[in-house]
Every structure is written in structure tokens, then in C-alpha cells.
Design an enzyme around this catalytic site. Structure first.
Site, PDB file in Angstrom:
ATOM      1  CB  SER A 251      -0.878   0.004   1.259  1.00  0.00           C
ATOM      2  OG  SER A 251      -1.520   1.240   1.448  1.00  0.00           O
TER       3      SER A 251
ATOM      4  CE1 TYR B 107      -4.057  -1.887   5.414  1.00  0.00           C
ATOM      5  CE2 TYR B 107      -3.242   0.310   4.900  1.00  0.00           C
ATOM      6  CZ  TYR B 107      -3.723  -0.911   4.485  1.00  0.00           C
ATOM      7  OH  TYR B 107      -3.862  -1.173   3.143  1.00  0.00           O
TER       8      TYR B 107
END
Length: 260
Positions: free
Chosen positions: A133, A146
Site C-alpha cells: 500500500s 495498518y
């Protein structure tokens, strides 16, 4: 012989898009996830093999997942780690269980999958790809677990590329920005509620400072994954390819000038 491709997090989103694309080109695809029904439906649609299991568990890999793949596929040519999610909240708002959940979903799933599959990838001269990501490269607000796990995922990929390149295995990562997946749709809900806007309008809002002014589709990211796992990318290893519409090139301190 067609390749044997293993995809974790393969039931929905980018994982499902990768499965569709690779199955369409003739690869034998194994999709792994914890939810049986999405896996079953996709497997019936594209002719893949669905395996229900926890990709973050070494025990699941050793006792169930890897034996089933080798029994039915005989080999592993490619591993695509798409499992991910969770990790919302600032550090002081994150419980031990939430922290562990973020690590399991985004990092330990990649670690356990790679550890299980690498001996087979060495035999075939195969490759692995982690779907990371732009949170692997920069920190978003209030997503401590995250961001931390996705940053570590790049380190894991580079370590594998360094250690297993001499054995003929390539390892890479793709770093998407916003992608229109069910998980991202859920993340739009607070914006939709706060501003009384539609899902499409919420995506336009989060992409207003992105040079291309839009999110990616899961199919676009799957196309990049297909390339990185193909012979066309045979010299690429240790790379984190950013696919974010230009998000990470924006000089944030100059955004105020764009409205002049």
C-alpha cells in the site's frame, strides 16, 4: 506446463481480480481466505481451487494449505499475498488484540505464506508478490497498526529478495493508493455519513489532490500484479512499484497554492 499460482486474500478485491486475470491466461489458481462463500463463488466462476484457512498461521500452512496445493497442483510457481486489512486507530486507542490483528492480517499472513511456499518457489525458479500500500511509504491519520504492518511488509519483501535471489526467486511488492474494493467502500462510509454524499462522491473527495483525480480499479492493480509475476519482469526483484495515480508525488505543503 501452466503455472500454479497461489493467492492469499483471494476471495474479494484485488486478490479476486488477480485470480480472474491469471486463470483467464491459463494458470492453475489456488485462492485462500477465511470466508468460505466468496471463495466458493469465485472458484466456480473461474475454475480455481478454493482453500479455506488462515494465511497467517504456520500450522494451517503446514497441515492443510500447503499439502492441498501440492497434492492438487504438484508445484508452486507464484505466490501473490493479497491478505490484508484492519489496523484502524491511533496508538493510544489501539488494544493489544487490535494490534495483533493488524499484524496478522497485513504482515504475518505474508510471512507465513512466504515461509511455506519459498522451498517450492526455489524448486521452480518462481516468484512472489506482496500487495502492499502507499501506507507502506507514508502514514495516514489514525491507522497506526495498518501503517506499521505495511511498512514492515516492504522490509520483508526486500529481505526475501536479498536472500533468495541467488536461488532464482524474485520478490516484489505493489503499493496501490485508493482502490475501489469492498474494503475501501466501507472506509468511505464516514465521509458519506458526515457529508451526506454518495460513494462515488466520497471517492472523488479522497482523490481530489491525486494527480489523476480518481482511484484505481481492482482490475488495474491486477494487471500490474500479472506483469510483475510474469517473465516480462524477469529482471525485477526487490521493487516496490507504486500504483497510486500520483498520490505520493504530491508536495503537500504546496497544496494551498492550487486554489489561487
Amino acid at each position: 506446463m501452466n503455472r500454479v499460482v497461489v493467492i492469499t486474500g483471494g476471495g474479494t478485491g484485488v486478490g479476486a481480480a488477480c485470480a480472474r486475470r491469471l486463470a483467464a491466461q491459463g494458470d492453475r489458481v489456488f485462492i485462500i481466505g477465511r470466508r468460505r462463500e466468496p471463495l466458493r463463488l469465485l472458484a466456480e466462476e473461474i475454475g480455481a481451487v478454493a482453500l479455506v484457512g488462515d494465511a497467517s498461521s504456520g500450522e494451517s500452512w503446514n497441515t492443510t494449505l500447503l499439502p492441498a496445493i501440492l497434492r492438487q497442483g504438484g508445484r508452486i510457481d507464484c505466490l501473490i499475498g493479497c491478505a490484508g486489512g484492519m489496523g484502524v486507530g491511533r496508538i493510544t486507542d489501539t488494544s493489544d488484540a487490535q494490534w495483533q490483528g493488524a499484524l496478522d492480517s497485513n504482515l504475518n499472513s505474508a510471512f507465513a505464506s512466504a515461509r511455506a511456499c519459498l522451498p517450492e518457489l526455489v524448486k521452480t525458479g518462481g516468484n512472489l508478490l506482496f500487495v502492499a500500500s502507499i501506507a507502506s511509504l507514508a502514514a495516514g491519520p489514525e491507522v497506526c497498526g495498518y501503517v506499521t504492518a505495511k511498512h514492515a511488509l516492504i522490509g520483508l519483501m526486500r529481505s526475501i529478495a536479498r536472500d533468495y535471489g541467488p536461488l532464482g526467486v524474485r520478490a516484489n511488492a505493489v503499493c496501490p493508493g485508493w482502490v475501489t474494493t469492498p474494503m475501501a467502500d466501507e472506509e468511505m462510509q464516514p465521509l458519506m455519513d458526515a457529508h451526506q454524499i454518495s460513494l462515488a462522491q466520497a471517492y472523488r473527495m479522497v482523490c481530489r489532490d491525486v494527480p489523476l483525480r480518481r482511484p484505481a480499479s481492482a482490475e488495474e492493480i491486477a494487471g500490474i500484479c500479472r506483469f510483475l509475476c510474469s517473465a516480462e519482469a524477469s529482471i525485477i526483484t526487490g521493487a516496490a512499484l507504486v500504483a497510486d495515480g500520483g498520490s505520493t508525488i504530491v508536495d503537500v505543503p504546496t497544496l494551498a497554492f492550487t486554489s489561487l
